[in-house]
Scaffold this active site. Structure first.
Site, PDB file in Angstrom:
ATOM      1  N   TYR A  81      -8.512  -3.006 -11.928  1.00  0.00           N
ATOM      2  CA  TYR A  81      -8.356  -1.633 -11.456  1.00  0.00           C
ATOM      3  C   TYR A  81      -6.925  -1.116 -11.461  1.00  0.00           C
ATOM      4  CZ  TYR A  81      -7.119  -2.225  -6.416  1.00  0.00           C
ATOM      5  OH  TYR A  81      -6.507  -2.467  -5.231  1.00  0.00           O
ATOM      6  N   HIS A  91     -26.113  21.106  -0.632  1.00  0.00           N
ATOM      7  CA  HIS A  91     -26.105  21.676  -1.972  1.00  0.00           C
ATOM      8  C   HIS A  91     -25.037  22.754  -2.053  1.00  0.00           C
ATOM      9  CE1 HIS A  91     -27.777  22.439  -5.873  1.00  0.00           C
ATOM     10  NE2 HIS A  91     -27.867  23.728  -5.624  1.00  0.00           N
ATOM     11  N   CYS A 113       0.820  -1.216   0.000  1.00  0.00           N
ATOM     12  CA  CYS A 113       0.000   0.000   0.000  1.00  0.00           C
ATOM     13  C   CYS A 113       0.852   1.263   0.000  1.00  0.00           C
ATOM     14  CB  CYS A 113      -0.921  -0.030   1.220  1.00  0.00           C
ATOM     15  SG  CYS A 113      -1.782   1.512   1.493  1.00  0.00           S
ATOM     16  N   CYS A 162      -1.548   1.847  -3.011  1.00  0.00           N
ATOM     17  CA  CYS A 162      -2.512   2.928  -2.776  1.00  0.00           C
ATOM     18  C   CYS A 162      -1.871   4.320  -2.734  1.00  0.00           C
ATOM     19  CB  CYS A 162      -3.236   2.742  -1.457  1.00  0.00           C
ATOM     20  SG  CYS A 162      -3.386   1.050  -0.879  1.00  0.00           S
ATOM     21  N   GLU A 191      -6.242   2.277 -13.498  1.00  0.00           N
ATOM     22  CA  GLU A 191      -5.776   3.431 -12.729  1.00  0.00           C
ATOM     23  C   GLU A 191      -4.445   3.943 -13.276  1.00  0.00           C
ATOM     24  OE1 GLU A 191      -7.733   2.674  -8.314  1.00  0.00           O
ATOM     25  OE2 GLU A 191      -5.723   1.927  -8.694  1.00  0.00           O
ATOM     26  N   GLU A 242     -25.267  14.761  -2.928  1.00  0.00           N
ATOM     27  CA  GLU A 242     -26.694  15.035  -2.691  1.00  0.00           C
ATOM     28  C   GLU A 242     -27.581  14.287  -3.687  1.00  0.00           C
ATOM     29  OE1 GLU A 242     -28.215  19.013  -3.503  1.00  0.00           O
ATOM     30  OE2 GLU A 242     -26.526  19.401  -4.852  1.00  0.00           O
ATOM     31  N   LYS A 265      -0.006   5.540  -6.001  1.00  0.00           N
ATOM     32  CA  LYS A 265      -1.049   5.533  -7.034  1.00  0.00           C
ATOM     33  C   LYS A 265      -1.972   6.741  -6.888  1.00  0.00           C
ATOM     34  CE  LYS A 265      -4.899   4.086  -6.067  1.00  0.00           C
ATOM     35  NZ  LYS A 265      -5.483   2.780  -6.061  1.00  0.00           N
TER      36      LYS A 265
HETATM   37  P1  FAD Z   1       1.288  -6.268   1.830  1.00  0.00           P
HETATM   38  O1  FAD Z   1       0.964  -4.857   2.120  1.00  0.00           O
HETATM   39  O2  FAD Z   1       1.561  -6.613   0.428  1.00  0.00           O
HETATM   40  O3  FAD Z   1       2.521  -6.650   2.752  1.00  0.00           O
HETATM   41  C1  FAD Z   1       3.175  -7.884   2.677  1.00  0.00           C
HETATM   42  C2  FAD Z   1       4.623  -7.698   3.072  1.00  0.00           C
HETATM   43  O4  FAD Z   1       5.198  -8.978   3.348  1.00  0.00           O
HETATM   44  C3  FAD Z   1       5.465  -7.083   1.971  1.00  0.00           C
HETATM   45  O5  FAD Z   1       6.293  -6.080   2.501  1.00  0.00           O
HETATM   46  C4  FAD Z   1       6.294  -8.253   1.470  1.00  0.00           C
HETATM   47  O6  FAD Z   1       7.507  -7.842   0.900  1.00  0.00           O
HETATM   48  C5  FAD Z   1       6.479  -9.029   2.746  1.00  0.00           C
HETATM   49  N1  FAD Z   1       6.815 -10.451   2.573  1.00  0.00           N
HETATM   50  C6  FAD Z   1       6.312 -11.319   1.663  1.00  0.00           C
HETATM   51  N2  FAD Z   1       6.816 -12.536   1.880  1.00  0.00           N
HETATM   52  C7  FAD Z   1       7.646 -12.447   2.943  1.00  0.00           C
HETATM   53  C8  FAD Z   1       8.438 -13.380   3.669  1.00  0.00           C
HETATM   54  N3  FAD Z   1       8.442 -14.684   3.364  1.00  0.00           N
HETATM   55  N4  FAD Z   1       9.181 -12.926   4.700  1.00  0.00           N
HETATM   56  C9  FAD Z   1       9.175 -11.617   5.057  1.00  0.00           C
HETATM   57  N5  FAD Z   1       8.422 -10.708   4.415  1.00  0.00           N
HETATM   58  C10 FAD Z   1       7.660 -11.113   3.383  1.00  0.00           C
HETATM   59  N6  FAD Z   1      -5.880  -1.057  -1.546  1.00  0.00           N
HETATM   60  C11 FAD Z   1      -6.725  -0.091  -1.125  1.00  0.00           C
HETATM   61  O7  FAD Z   1      -7.380  -0.272  -0.094  1.00  0.00           O
HETATM   62  N7  FAD Z   1      -6.849   1.094  -1.797  1.00  0.00           N
HETATM   63  C12 FAD Z   1      -6.157   1.354  -2.912  1.00  0.00           C
HETATM   64  O8  FAD Z   1      -6.294   2.427  -3.487  1.00  0.00           O
HETATM   65  C13 FAD Z   1      -5.250   0.366  -3.376  1.00  0.00           C
HETATM   66  N8  FAD Z   1      -4.503   0.602  -4.461  1.00  0.00           N
HETATM   67  C14 FAD Z   1      -3.594  -0.337  -4.890  1.00  0.00           C
HETATM   68  C15 FAD Z   1      -2.822  -0.055  -5.976  1.00  0.00           C
HETATM   69  C16 FAD Z   1      -1.904  -0.974  -6.422  1.00  0.00           C
HETATM   70  C17 FAD Z   1      -1.040  -0.651  -7.609  1.00  0.00           C
HETATM   71  C18 FAD Z   1      -1.766  -2.219  -5.746  1.00  0.00           C
HETATM   72  C19 FAD Z   1      -0.762  -3.225  -6.227  1.00  0.00           C
HETATM   73  C20 FAD Z   1      -2.524  -2.497  -4.658  1.00  0.00           C
HETATM   74  C21 FAD Z   1      -3.455  -1.568  -4.206  1.00  0.00           C
HETATM   75  N9  FAD Z   1      -4.264  -1.808  -3.085  1.00  0.00           N
HETATM   76  C22 FAD Z   1      -5.145  -0.850  -2.659  1.00  0.00           C
HETATM   77  C23 FAD Z   1      -4.210  -3.091  -2.375  1.00  0.00           C
HETATM   78  C24 FAD Z   1      -3.397  -2.992  -1.058  1.00  0.00           C
HETATM   79  O9  FAD Z   1      -2.127  -2.480  -1.338  1.00  0.00           O
HETATM   80  C25 FAD Z   1      -3.313  -4.371  -0.420  1.00  0.00           C
HETATM   81  O10 FAD Z   1      -4.611  -4.868  -0.229  1.00  0.00           O
HETATM   82  C26 FAD Z   1      -2.601  -4.340   0.927  1.00  0.00           C
HETATM   83  O11 FAD Z   1      -1.324  -3.803   0.821  1.00  0.00           O
HETATM   84  C27 FAD Z   1      -2.526  -5.749   1.487  1.00  0.00           C
HETATM   85  O12 FAD Z   1      -1.837  -5.746   2.700  1.00  0.00           O
HETATM   86  P2  FAD Z   1      -1.118  -7.070   3.238  1.00  0.00           P
HETATM   87  O13 FAD Z   1      -0.692  -6.758   4.626  1.00  0.00           O
HETATM   88  O14 FAD Z   1      -1.966  -8.238   3.001  1.00  0.00           O
HETATM   89  O15 FAD Z   1       0.144  -7.257   2.299  1.00  0.00           O
HETATM   90  P1  NA7 Z   2      -6.700  -8.788 -11.310  1.00  0.00           P
HETATM   91  O1  NA7 Z   2      -7.784  -8.148 -10.583  1.00  0.00           O
HETATM   92  O2  NA7 Z   2      -6.431 -10.232 -11.034  1.00  0.00           O
HETATM   93  O3  NA7 Z   2      -6.949  -8.618 -12.876  1.00  0.00           O
HETATM   94  C1  NA7 Z   2      -6.060  -9.071 -13.806  1.00  0.00           C
HETATM   95  C2  NA7 Z   2      -6.318  -8.395 -15.134  1.00  0.00           C
HETATM   96  O4  NA7 Z   2      -5.353  -8.812 -16.077  1.00  0.00           O
HETATM   97  C3  NA7 Z   2      -7.667  -8.740 -15.722  1.00  0.00           C
HETATM   98  O5  NA7 Z   2      -8.122  -7.674 -16.470  1.00  0.00           O
HETATM   99  C4  NA7 Z   2      -7.313  -9.931 -16.603  1.00  0.00           C
HETATM  100  O6  NA7 Z   2      -8.201 -10.112 -17.665  1.00  0.00           O
HETATM  101  C5  NA7 Z   2      -5.981  -9.498 -17.138  1.00  0.00           C
HETATM  102  N1  NA7 Z   2      -5.141 -10.640 -17.544  1.00  0.00           N
HETATM  103  C6  NA7 Z   2      -4.836 -11.707 -16.802  1.00  0.00           C
HETATM  104  N2  NA7 Z   2      -4.037 -12.511 -17.495  1.00  0.00           N
HETATM  105  C7  NA7 Z   2      -3.837 -11.937 -18.711  1.00  0.00           C
HETATM  106  C8  NA7 Z   2      -3.094 -12.287 -19.865  1.00  0.00           C
HETATM  107  N3  NA7 Z   2      -2.412 -13.410 -19.912  1.00  0.00           N
HETATM  108  N4  NA7 Z   2      -3.109 -11.440 -20.901  1.00  0.00           N
HETATM  109  C9  NA7 Z   2      -3.821 -10.315 -20.858  1.00  0.00           C
HETATM  110  N5  NA7 Z   2      -4.546  -9.921 -19.794  1.00  0.00           N
HETATM  111  C10 NA7 Z   2      -4.541 -10.734 -18.732  1.00  0.00           C
HETATM  112  O7  NA7 Z   2      -5.322  -8.042 -11.123  1.00  0.00           O
HETATM  113  P2  NA7 Z   2      -4.826  -6.590 -10.723  1.00  0.00           P
HETATM  114  O8  NA7 Z   2      -3.337  -6.624 -10.833  1.00  0.00           O
HETATM  115  O9  NA7 Z   2      -5.446  -5.508 -11.509  1.00  0.00           O
HETATM  116  O10 NA7 Z   2      -5.247  -6.432  -9.215  1.00  0.00           O
HETATM  117  C11 NA7 Z   2      -5.076  -7.510  -8.300  1.00  0.00           C
HETATM  118  C12 NA7 Z   2      -5.118  -6.995  -6.908  1.00  0.00           C
HETATM  119  O11 NA7 Z   2      -3.988  -6.134  -6.767  1.00  0.00           O
HETATM  120  C13 NA7 Z   2      -6.282  -6.137  -6.559  1.00  0.00           C
HETATM  121  O12 NA7 Z   2      -7.330  -6.869  -6.024  1.00  0.00           O
HETATM  122  C14 NA7 Z   2      -5.646  -5.196  -5.548  1.00  0.00           C
HETATM  123  O13 NA7 Z   2      -5.677  -5.722  -4.275  1.00  0.00           O
HETATM  124  C15 NA7 Z   2      -4.289  -5.062  -5.961  1.00  0.00           C
HETATM  125  P3  NA7 Z   2      -9.499 -11.055 -17.559  1.00  0.00           P
HETATM  126  O14 NA7 Z   2     -10.595 -10.196 -17.019  1.00  0.00           O
HETATM  127  O15 NA7 Z   2      -9.144 -12.199 -16.650  1.00  0.00           O
HETATM  128  O16 NA7 Z   2      -9.736 -11.500 -18.956  1.00  0.00           O
END
Ligand code: FAD
Ligand code: NA7
Length: 649
Positions: free
Chosen positions: A352, A624, A211, A216, A356, A629, A219
């Site tokens: 998403y 408003h 995050c 988050c 985004e 609203e 982004k």
């Molecule tokens: P993480 O935050 O991923 O933390 C896991 C940590 O564990 C990481 O630091 C990783 O390196 C570490 N780790 C993994 N394996 C090991 C290991 N074996 N030993 C030690 N450390 C390890 N959520 C929202 O609510 N709002 C948003 O706007 C939003 N935007 C997003 C945008 C993007 C591009 C992405 C990718 C995600 C977004 N999310 C958003 C999702 C959000 O980031 C995740 O849901 C959240 O971070 C999950 O938290 P977590 O604690 O499960 O894992």
């Molecule tokens: P998602 O939500 O798993 O979506 C993956 C997207 O990528 C989806 O649009 C898929 O299309 C597409 N996709 C998957 N495989 C392929 C291949 N091989 N070629 C082209 N397109 C593909 O992943 P996100 O990364 O966006 O987000 C995952 C989580 O990350 C989200 O819940 C947050 O917590 C952060 P499809 O619809 O399957 O045809």
């Protein structure tokens, strides 16, 4: 004589006992509905009236498994009956010793007689109380008192104290940090292991997880940078005049955002130190049920033990497995700290994260194409998803639909370089070729669960997607191992969800709480150029669950006042609620497309948590002029087919 198994008439329930005398109420599993021993109604029914002998033996096996979980998952486990005086004596003994214990009151669970039979098979003891200490069968009341007198009980109890930590959390992201802080606040000895495996492009980051570093936070800040560009354009209509050429500087934006992230990383480290949580920047891997190997960046291995573990390792971006993807493509893990402007960009994927990123890159003035395999925003309301897409298209984002990449080739090195992408249609033999500076893959994320020794200690994962199934208290199939956040199967992958689950888990494990994480009506917002906020069911899901004739959809297009003078996009923003006609028109789905969608959705989510109905929305006086609203004046139903375009303010 101890209590025989045959049930006498049930007396009125007794008041809950205390674990540590007068301090910590024990988790009374049998008496707490929804605790590990309680089961969904259909399973209970099957247990009490097994249809076939196969069902019967499956049900018995399930009870056996659950009993084993209780015995292995609790330092002191007492199977008791609430009215049994011998059971009461034993509870008083543990309370007087200040020892936390867990109870299952067999007279207070629906399938108590079955449970007692299976317990007899396991322990060879028919009567209650039936006591286990550190997984060892202690016996009944008399044997427990004897063991106390001859010191055996104390010896058994001490075996547990030998662990280095009460709790080790693997993963220092949203969920892990929240759980660690809460557990430390409750006086427990806690360690967090966090390690970022470098991306194929060698990007790494600091403490805090996805995050804050690559999700988050950066982004939303880049989305803000893009919105400011739009505001600059609007500003001329509001009388601002400027002669200087307005340009965006990627490096300046990225540096400012990364500086902010560094301050957050530092803040997390400081908080952990202040809370007394041990933070180790190493990769965690189970080697024994209660032992973990921590490997540092330099390859140094250290071993730690704990009574309980939480897996909070999150997810990492997936790659396509096509020639050139790992060598030349980037993912969201690399984008937010990219030291150069990505230039002409192909975004692969359509959920998403993809939309985004495509949205803010286009908002910063870049030439952006999104390659969509099938639909936009899978699992979101598809009407809203299409509107998100068409707004992006109108604002310059190109969509290449029903195509998937086949190869990525580097034509020229550089920052950025030049890449050639070959793609093929998902519907026929057609292929296309495109030249881009950057290819950003956003094709899903894989759970970080496969390389951490889970198989060594028997924690089950879903082999297909790597997700960890847990029960309703985030407990895995191995009782002392829990999981939270993005690694969970079937739960929303969002930061506030991980935080809430982590905090409540710590309170249940180490405090007096039995509150579980409620995963229903979790709101979210897609920060595309036209923001999309939602809570509850999509229209498709509502129809699937309730049937079309049982729901009513109210909707309208609207024009934010701020956009009128700017002459922007009339009848593009859209509001929709889905109501359950046969439950007082309760709002079961809330959807908004418009500026500040997240801010609006957050407030209405609280109302939905309170059981919001259409009538209550009608009775609410709006503010408003705002976008929110609109929900207080929704009149047109979708089924009426009436025109929803807006003519004025
Ligand atoms: P993480 O935050 O991923 O933390 C896991 C940590 O564990 C990481 O630091 C990783 O390196 C570490 N780790 C993994 N394996 C090991 C290991 N074996 N030993 C030690 N450390 C390890 N959520 C929202 O609510 N709002 C948003 O706007 C939003 N935007 C997003 C945008 C993007 C591009 C992405 C990718 C995600 C977004 N999310 C958003 C999702 C959000 O980031 C995740 O849901 C959240 O971070 C999950 O938290 P977590 O604690 O499960 O894992
Ligand atoms: P998602 O939500 O798993 O979506 C993956 C997207 O990528 C989806 O649009 C898929 O299309 C597409 N996709 C998957 N495989 C392929 C291949 N091989 N070629 C082209 N397109 C593909 O992943 P996100 O990364 O966006 O987000 C995952 C989580 O990350 C989200 O819940 C947050 O917590 C952060 P499809 O619809 O399957 O045809």
């Amino acid at each position: 004589m101890e209590q025989p198994p045959s049930p006498p008439p049930p007396p009125p329930p007794t008041s809950p006992g205390l674990g540590k005398a007068g301090v910590v109420p024990s988790r009374r599993l049998g008496t707490v509905r929804g605790g590990p021993m309680s089961s969904p109604p259909e399973r209970r029914a099957r247990l009490s009236s097994p249809g076939t002998s196969r069902q019967f033996s499956e049900a018995r096996e399930e009870v056996r498994r659950r009993l084993r979980d209780l015995i292995e998952g609790n330092r002191v486990m007492i199977f008791s009956k609430s009215y049994c005086p011998h059971s009461t004596r034993v509870k008083e003994l543990f309370s007087s010793l200040g020892i936390d214990y867990n109870i299952l009151e067999l007279d207070q669970v629906d399938d108590g007689a079955n449970v007692q039979e299976v317990l007899t098979e396991i322990s060879n003891q028919k009567t209650v109380p039936n006591i286990f200490v550190n997984k060892v069968h202690m016996g009944g009341c008399d044997r427990t008192f004897q063991a106390h007198q001859n010191g055996l009980l104390q010896k058994l109890l001490q075996e547990d104290v030998a662990h280095d930590y009460d709790l080790i959390i693997i993963g220092g992201g949203s969920g892990g940090l929240s759980c660690a802080k809460e557990a430390a606040n409750l006086g427990k000895k806690v360690m967090v292991l966090d390690f970022v495996v470098p991306s194929p492009q060698d990007t790494t980051w600091g403490l805090g997880g996805t995050c804050v570093n690559v999700g988050c936070v950066p982004k939303k800040l880049m989305h803000q940078a893009a919105l400011l560009g739009q505001a600059l354009q609007d500003s001329r209509k509001f009388g601002w005049a400027y002669n200087q050429q307005v340009k965006h500087n990627w490096e300046a934006m990225t540096e400012a955002i990364q500086n902010h992230i560094s301050s957050l990383n530092w803040g997390y480290r400081l908080t952990l130190r202040e809370e007394g949580v041990a933070y180790v920047n190493s990769y965690g891997e189970f080697v024994e049920p209660h032992k973990i190997k921590a490997t540092s960046k330099k390859g140094q291995e250290t071993f730690y033990t704990a009574a309980k573990f939480v897996i909070a390792t999150g997810e990492r971006p997936r790659y396509l497995g096509i020639p050139g993807d790992k060598e030349y493509c980037i993912t969201s893990d690399d984008l937010f700290s990219l030291p150069y402007c990505p230039g002409r960009t192909l975004v692969v994927g359509a959920s998403y994260v993809a939309l985004e990123c495509a949205g803010f890159l286009a908002g910063l003035g870049l030439d952006v194409t999104v390659m969509v395999r099938s639909i936009l925003l899978r699992d979101f309301d598809q009407e809203m998803a299409e509107k998100v897409g068409s707004y992006m298209e109108q604002h310059g984002v190109k969509f290449l639909r029903k195509f998937i990449p086949v190869t990525v080739q580097q034509l020229e090195k550089g920052s950025p370089g030049i890449l050639k992408v070959m793609a093929r249609s998902t519907e026929g033999p057609e292929t296309v070729e495109g030249i881009y500076n950057t290819v950003l893959l956003a094709v899903g994320r894989d759970s970080c669960t496969r390389k951490m020794g889970l198989e060594k200690i028997g924690v089950k994962i879903n082999e297909k997607n790597g997700k960890i199934p847990v029960n309703d208290v985030e407990q895995t199939n191995v009782p002392h191992v829990y999981a939270i956040g993005d690694v969970l199967e079937g739960k929303p992958e969002l930061t506030p969800v991980a935080i809430q689950a982590g905090k409540l888990l710590a309170r249940r494990l180490f405090g007096a709480s039995s509150e579980k994480c409620d995963y229903t009506n979790v709101p979210t917002t897609v920060f595309t150029p036209l923001e999309y906020g939602c809570c509850g069911l999509s229209e498709e899901k509502a129809i699937e669950v309730y049937n079309k004739e049982n729901i009513e959809v109210y909707h309208t297009l609207f024009w934010p006042l701020e956009w009128t003078v700017a002459g922007r996009d009339n009848n593009t923003c859209y509001a929709k609620i889905i109501c359950n006609k046969f439950d007082s028109d309760r709002v079961i789905g809330f959807h908004i497309l418009g500026p500040n969608a997240g801010e609006i959705t957050q407030g209405f989510t609280a109302a939905m948590k309170c059981g919001l109905t259409k009538q209550q929305l009608n009775d609410t006086i709006g503010i408003h002029p705002t976008c929110g609203e609109i929900f207080t004046t929704l009149q047109i139903t979708k089924s009426s087919g009436l025109d929803i375009t807006q003519k004025g303010c």
